[in-house]
Write an enzyme that holds these catalytic residues in place. Structure first.
Site, PDB file in Angstrom:
ATOM      1  N   HIS A   1       0.752  12.106  -5.660  1.00 44.38           N
ATOM      2  CA  HIS A   1       1.546  11.135  -4.905  1.00 44.38           C
ATOM      3  C   HIS A   1       0.604   9.975  -4.591  1.00 44.38           C
ATOM      4  O   HIS A   1      -0.305  10.106  -3.763  1.00 44.38           O
ATOM      5  CB  HIS A   1       2.048  11.803  -3.619  1.00 44.38           C
ATOM      6  CG  HIS A   1       2.742  10.879  -2.668  1.00 44.38           C
ATOM      7  ND1 HIS A   1       4.090  10.939  -2.436  1.00 44.38           N
ATOM      8  CD2 HIS A   1       2.287   9.875  -1.895  1.00 44.38           C
ATOM      9  CE1 HIS A   1       4.433  10.013  -1.553  1.00 44.38           C
ATOM     10  NE2 HIS A   1       3.344   9.358  -1.210  1.00 44.38           N
TER      11      HIS A   1
ATOM     12  N   ASP B   1      12.658  10.984  -9.154  1.00 49.81           N
ATOM     13  CA  ASP B   1      12.228  11.151  -7.759  1.00 49.81           C
ATOM     14  C   ASP B   1      13.468  11.374  -6.883  1.00 49.81           C
ATOM     15  O   ASP B   1      13.599  10.816  -5.785  1.00 49.81           O
ATOM     16  CB  ASP B   1      11.420   9.950  -7.267  1.00 49.81           C
ATOM     17  CG  ASP B   1      10.709  10.243  -5.938  1.00 49.81           C
ATOM     18  OD1 ASP B   1      10.775  11.388  -5.459  1.00 49.81           O
ATOM     19  OD2 ASP B   1      10.100   9.311  -5.379  1.00 49.81           O
TER      20      ASP B   1
END
Lengths: 309, 427
Positions: B181, B311
């Site tokens: 991330h 996502d």
């Protein structure tokens, strides 16, 4: 003038002629301030909810006085006394308020866009009394009204806004409104308190107050949130006061009849020297008086729109 | 020749009309189409007028189960995947409890098998560190054995560079790639808004693009130093693309994904009078500038960005119907990704080759997943797609529980009509 807007979310919604109509209406209410009985029945039977989800003394009191002088019934709802503290969402609070059928809601909220959020969901007029860092249209209107009263016209004047621009809704609304009225706007702040994209704003930005203040017709000081130092945005308050606080030496560099404004409450000795706050150049108390009549004008226009009266 | 179980008749594959013969879950043969088939006892699926595509693979999905089933659960997430054209979905570990033990992985896989026995395949991603704390390595051997296909602390960037480096090394012992991330946590709050002109005007706390690019640069250096692969999640800005491009030119084992919303929206959406402060567009990393959008498209087409990923981040409507600062970040994506990105192919923004690579071969290659390239022996994972069918994005037309997308009310083109995984019809 037939007022067509349902809500006041920011000054960007208003045309110059609408701003002038607000000033003209406020000017008429000024006369009322001089009377022994300062009340007219204009909004008798109408209700205004003062929904302040963030602490405020002067803006809330100003709206309260404005509403009462027009004979509206005003009701206060603060965060501490509302269900927001019990976890109620803003949407549910809004719907609860709507069910009570007010004619207008004045909202202050710590989140940018909160006034728009309410306006999209409520049938009554929503007046933004400050949302997050976004906008404070009534403050900008009263600031310009104060200068308008002083000068007759704001156009062509150079006005410096000094202080924490990045976190200031007052600065954002003032930049828009002063540009709309034809003023030349300057900003001065340390880079850490300047918005990241200030180069796209219609202003000239400075980090040297001595340069910024040269030849200006008015300085609007902003309140410094003292916690900015804890956030790491400033080394210490002493250095800020010395470098970005307004002092007599700066006033000497400005135009001869420079005017000084501050939305209050002031941190005397930090963003403005105490002597200047009380000086002949200071319009701080005029701003408070202007605040009441400008808010009377706004309540009148927004609550009697559609040519109802 | 193996026994034929299924024949797709007259499907449009890359401009040609074909018949596809399937046996034992694999593609046996593909021939130019004939009018009349001798199907024997095989099931025949008439596909005339429909486009045949390989099932897509999404390497970045939040299914929310366990812990947040009101947002999405395994069943609803897989339904959205099946109707969205996805045959493989990799789901992130930021559940409650976090997927950092075999029992959580087992539970996810058990539910997936129970509700969707033939697919889409649910492929869990294990936590990189216990509880996503960033302090102690997760038991990756146990998680890999249980079925985790990769490891990630997605949603919570690993602050310690040392721990991150150790995690990449340890994951490599189990032949798993780490997904990072990309967000420097010291560069301000994850506000869901890009720092710049728009955030300045709206008065929203924001995060600059360098919060992402700094972490990308860190990961590139670590991957280069260790000579191990790292996959970079949800890349959104030109600065990151520039770093990735030069790293790839040096042969660094870096791969990267971006999401459809970075291709179709920019930060301008948030100050449009019709969508000002729309919390459905609050996403982390945030929607960026038009220049960043252009950079993402260039990078996808030239392969700097390897793949697309949704996502998919579903939230309950009441969580999004609130003040902007208070709303959680995330856009739901499994239902809409195919239509929106195929539209970019139709508009000439992306090539068909890029589309196929970004949704199928590249993600499968990075994570060693089965891939259908329409060659004999490939898994019979494909769907039939009506490119012209118009549909409006609404709470009724989305199969995911999450209705949080800035596309609500928008008319899109293209709907999945039938979906087969390993030769079994799932839609």
């Amino acid at each position: 003038m037939k007022w067509l807007h349902k809500d006041l979310l920011d000054v960007s919604q208003l045309s110059k002629s609408e701003v002038m109509a607000i000033f003209e209406t406020a000017g008429r209410f000024q006369e009322l301030q001089e009377r022994p009985v300062k009340k007219v029945p204009t909004l008798k039977g109408r209700s205004v909810v003062l929904f302040f989800a963030e602490p405020s003394t002067r803006t809330k009191t100003s709206f309260d006085v404005a509403g009462k002088r027009l004979s509206a019934d005003t009701f206060s709802l603060a965060k501490s006394s509302s269900s927001l503290t019990k976890g109620e969402s803003l949407k549910d609070t809004a719907l609860t308020l709507q069910a009570m059928a007010p004619d207008a809601i004045v909202i202050r909220h710590w989140c940018s866009g909160a006034a728009r959020f309410l306006a999209d969901r409520l049938d009554c007029a929503v007046i933004n009394a400050g949302d997050g860092r976004h906008a404070h249209p009534t403050q900008a209107l009263l600031d310009s009204f104060t200068l308008h009263q002083e000068w007759g016209d704001v156009a062509g004047k150079t006005i410096l806004i000094l202080g924490d621009i990045a976190h200031s809704r007052v600065a954002r609304s003032n930049v828009i409104l002063l540009n709309k009225l034809g003023a030349d706007v300057r900003l001065c702040a340390p880079r850490t308190l300047m918005p990241p994209a200030v180069q796209s704003w219609p202003v000239t930005a400075y980090s040297d107050l001595n340069e910024a203040v040269k030849g200006v017709d008015a300085v609007m000081c902003l309140r410094l949130q003292l916690e900015r130092q804890k956030d790491g945005l400033l080394p210490d308050l002493r250095e800020y006061a010395q470098t970005f606080g307004l002092h007599q030496c700066h006033v000497d560099l400005a135009n001869q009849d420079v005017r000084i404004l501050h939305p209050g409450p002031m941190n005397r000795g930090i963003e403005i020297s105490s002597d200047l706050a009380d000086s002949a150049e200071s319009l701080v108390l005029d701003q408070v008086s202007s605040g009441v009549v400008v808010r009377m004008a706004l309540l009148f226009l927004y609550m009697t729109r559609k040519g109802e009266e | 020749m193996p026994k034929i179980d299924l024949i797709l008749h007259r499907a449009a594959l890359d401009g040609k009309e074909v018949d596809v013969f399937v046996g034992k879950g694999k593609i046996v043969e593909i021939r130019p189409s004939v009018e009349t088939l001798d199907a024997g006892d095989a099931q025949v699926e008439e596909a005339f007028g429909l486009t045949l595509m390989p099932s897509l693979t999404d390497v970045h999905v939040h299914l929310r189960e366990p812990g947040y089933e009101y947002k999405e659960d395994v069943e609803s997430g897989l339904r959205a995947a099946a109707w969205g054209g996805f045959g493989n979905i990799m789901c992130m570990a930021n559940t409650k409890p976090v997927n950092d033990t075999q029992s959580v992985t087992d539970m996810m896989l058990d539910k997936a098998r129970r509700y969707w026995p033939h697919g889409p395949r649910l492929l869990p991603i294990g936590a990189l560190t216990k509880g996503l704390s960033g302090k102690e390595l997760a038991p990756m051997a146990e998680l890999a054995k249980a079925g985790c296909v990769a490891f990630s602390n997605d949603g919570v960037p690993v602050k310690s560079t040392k721990i991150f480096r150790l995690a990449v090394e340890y994951a490599s012992d189990w032949d798993r790639v780490v997904i990072d991330h990309c967000e420097d946590p010291y560069m301000g709050v994850a506000a869901g808004v890009n720092e710049g002109e728009v955030s300045s005007r709206l008065g929203l706390p924001a995060q600059p693009d360098i919060a992402e690019a700094l972490q990308v640069a860190r990961d590139v250096l670590i991957a280069e130093y260790l000579d191990l692969p790292i996959h970079l999640a949800h890349i959104s800005c030109r600065k990151s693309v520039n770093i990735i491009r030069s790293a790839k030119a040096r042969g660094v084992k870096i791969s990267a994904e971006t999401a459809p919303h970075y291709l179709i929206f920019t930060e301008d959406y948030l100050e449009d009078p019709n969508s000002e402060y729309d919390t459905n567009a609050k996403v982390n990393p945030p929607l960026r500038t038009r220049d960043d959008q252009a950079a993402m498209i260039e990078a996808l087409n030239d392969g700097t960005i390897d793949c697309l990923a949704t996502d998919h981040a579903p939230h309950a409507s009441y969580e999004k119907e609130t003040e902007f600062d208070v709303a959680p970040c995330g856009i739901t994506g499994l239902d809409t990704a195919l239509s929106t990105t195929w539209a970019l192919v139709k508009e000439g923004v992306l090539t068909r080759e890029t589309f196929i690579r970004a949704w199928t071969t590249a993600p499968c290659g990075i994570f060693n997943l089965p891939v259908n390239t329409f060659q004999p022996g490939d898994p019979a994972d494909f769907f039939l797609f009506d490119e012209d069918e118009e549909w409006t994005v609404s709470s009724q037309t989305l199969y995911s529980k999450g209705k949080n997308t800035p596309l609500l009310g928008t008319s899109l083109k293209g709907r999945v009509k039938t979906h087969f995984i390993q030769g079994k019809k799932v839609v």
